[in-house]
Design a protein around this motif. Structure first.
Motif, PDB file in Angstrom:
ATOM      1  N   ALA A  38     -39.745 -54.476  15.641  1.00 29.86           N
ATOM      2  CA  ALA A  38     -40.337 -54.624  14.304  1.00 29.86           C
ATOM      3  C   ALA A  38     -40.151 -53.325  13.564  1.00 29.86           C
ATOM      4  N   PRO A  39     -39.454 -53.321  12.468  1.00 28.73           N
ATOM      5  CA  PRO A  39     -39.140 -52.070  11.784  1.00 28.73           C
ATOM      6  C   PRO A  39     -40.375 -51.409  11.214  1.00 28.73           C
ATOM      7  N   HIS A 149     -35.166 -53.516   5.537  1.00 26.36           N
ATOM      8  CA  HIS A 149     -34.621 -53.393   6.884  1.00 26.36           C
ATOM      9  C   HIS A 149     -33.824 -54.640   7.247  1.00 26.36           C
ATOM     10  N   GLY A 150     -34.342 -55.808   6.894  1.00 26.77           N
ATOM     11  CA  GLY A 150     -33.610 -57.038   7.164  1.00 26.77           C
ATOM     12  C   GLY A 150     -32.284 -57.093   6.431  1.00 26.77           C
ATOM     13  N   HIS A 151     -32.252 -56.606   5.185  1.00 27.57           N
ATOM     14  CA  HIS A 151     -30.993 -56.570   4.437  1.00 27.57           C
ATOM     15  C   HIS A 151     -29.984 -55.629   5.100  1.00 27.57           C
ATOM     16  N   SER A 168     -31.093 -51.994  16.910  1.00 27.01           N
ATOM     17  CA  SER A 168     -31.239 -50.596  17.315  1.00 27.01           C
ATOM     18  C   SER A 168     -30.373 -49.676  16.463  1.00 27.01           C
ATOM     19  N   VAL A 169     -29.203 -50.159  16.056  1.00 26.63           N
ATOM     20  CA  VAL A 169     -28.353 -49.362  15.172  1.00 26.63           C
ATOM     21  C   VAL A 169     -29.035 -49.156  13.824  1.00 26.63           C
ATOM     22  N   ALA A 170     -29.623 -50.229  13.277  1.00 26.26           N
ATOM     23  CA  ALA A 170     -30.321 -50.113  11.996  1.00 26.26           C
ATOM     24  C   ALA A 170     -31.507 -49.167  12.098  1.00 26.26           C
ATOM     25  N   ASP A 171     -32.272 -49.277  13.195  1.00 22.54           N
ATOM     26  CA  ASP A 171     -33.406 -48.368  13.379  1.00 22.54           C
ATOM     27  C   ASP A 171     -32.954 -46.916  13.451  1.00 22.54           C
TER      28      ASP A 171
END
Length: 284
Positions: A38-39, A149-151, A168-171
């Motif tokens: 969860a971001p 974050h979803g985008h 994990s890459v986005a985080d």
């Protein structure tokens, strides 16, 4: 002692159950449990909060060099073709050297200023658009970080990152620099590579003037009977050199682009000369 001994034994603090606290990645720290990431609200460092890295400075410098190279090549090509076309068109109508000089200088000055202003307006508009997009992205990250974050996850998935690691890459990207990650991977805009319009304008002005001087001198110093072939030869040589230099600087193949540029320039000269000659005969 009797009172103490009669109390029920208590577990030590380390053994007491405690509610699981979310980690930075949004997963539970309690053993045996696993939740989807969860971001958390991403941090959005700005240029004022951290100094740009060497890579970012190099990227910004490369973007500025590419922008000036584009403006220089376009300005020089336009200067060669437009000044030569106007001068040859006037030469088709009259052989008076004074009119050739006046028309050539007028085309040179007006064209250089017009080219510089056009580049300044164009690059300024692009820069303002990029900055407005960066500002909107910053506001959206502060207001709705989960949606943004979803985008970002969707944008990274479209680049080919597997679904099992894209979260994990986005985080990781958001922890490093959320604003840069969203503007770069979602919108294709790099905040440190927003170019300066003044650099493009000055480069266009100078390159147009240099390119326009070549055919103007060729038509002024050659005899009347040789003006057209001498000017055409000067234009061919100038466009050929420009094509090879721009291709070398851009690390591209020069043959096809150079031939295309020369053919276009010669066609413009022949058309304007024909129009000038026809007008000269009609007026005379």
């Amino acid at each position: 002692m009797a009172l103490v001994d009669s109390l029920p034994p208590t577990a030590p603090p380390s053994a007491r159950p405690r509610p699981a606290a979310p980690t930075a990645a949004g997963t539970s720290s309690a053993p045996g449990t696993r939740r989807g990431p969860a971001p958390a609200a991403p941090s959005t460092p700005t240029s004022a909060s951290r100094a740009p890295s060497d890579l970012e400075r190099e990227r910004a410098s490369r973007s500025e060099r590419v922008n000036r190279l584009r403006a220089g090549v376009l300005g020089a090509n336009d200067g060669i073709v437009s000044v030569a076309g106007l001068a040859v068109g006037v030469a088709g109508a009259t052989t008076d050297i004074r009119w050739l000089l006046i028309s050539g200088l007028a085309a040179l000055v007006a064209g250089a200023l017009s080219m510089a202003m056009g580049e300044y307006v164009s690059v300024s508009t692009q820069r303002d658009t990029d900055r407005a997009l960066i500002a909107r992205t910053r506001a959206d990250l502060a207001a709705q970080p989960r949606r943004e974050h979803g985008h970002l996850v969707e944008a990274l998935t479209e680049t080919g990152i597997p679904d099992d690691v894209v979260e994990s890459v986005a985080d990781s990207l958001e922890r490093h620099d959320a604003l840069d990650a969203h503007t770069r991977f979602r919108h294709g805009v790099e905040g440190d590579a927003v170019v300066s319009p003044w650099g493009a304008a000055i480069t266009s002005l100078v390159s147009f003037a240099i390119g326009g001087v070549i055919p103007l001198l060729a038509i002024l110093i050659s005899p009347a009977i040789w003006r057209l072939p001498v000017t055409m030869a000067a234009v061919v040589i100038a466009l050929g050199v420009l094509g090879m230099v721009s291709a070398r600087l851009g690390q591209a193949q020069a043959r096809r682009a150079t031939v295309r540029t020369i053919a276009g320039g010669l066609l413009a000269l022949l058309v304007t000369y024909g129009i000038g000659a026809a007008l000269g005969v009609a007026i005379g």
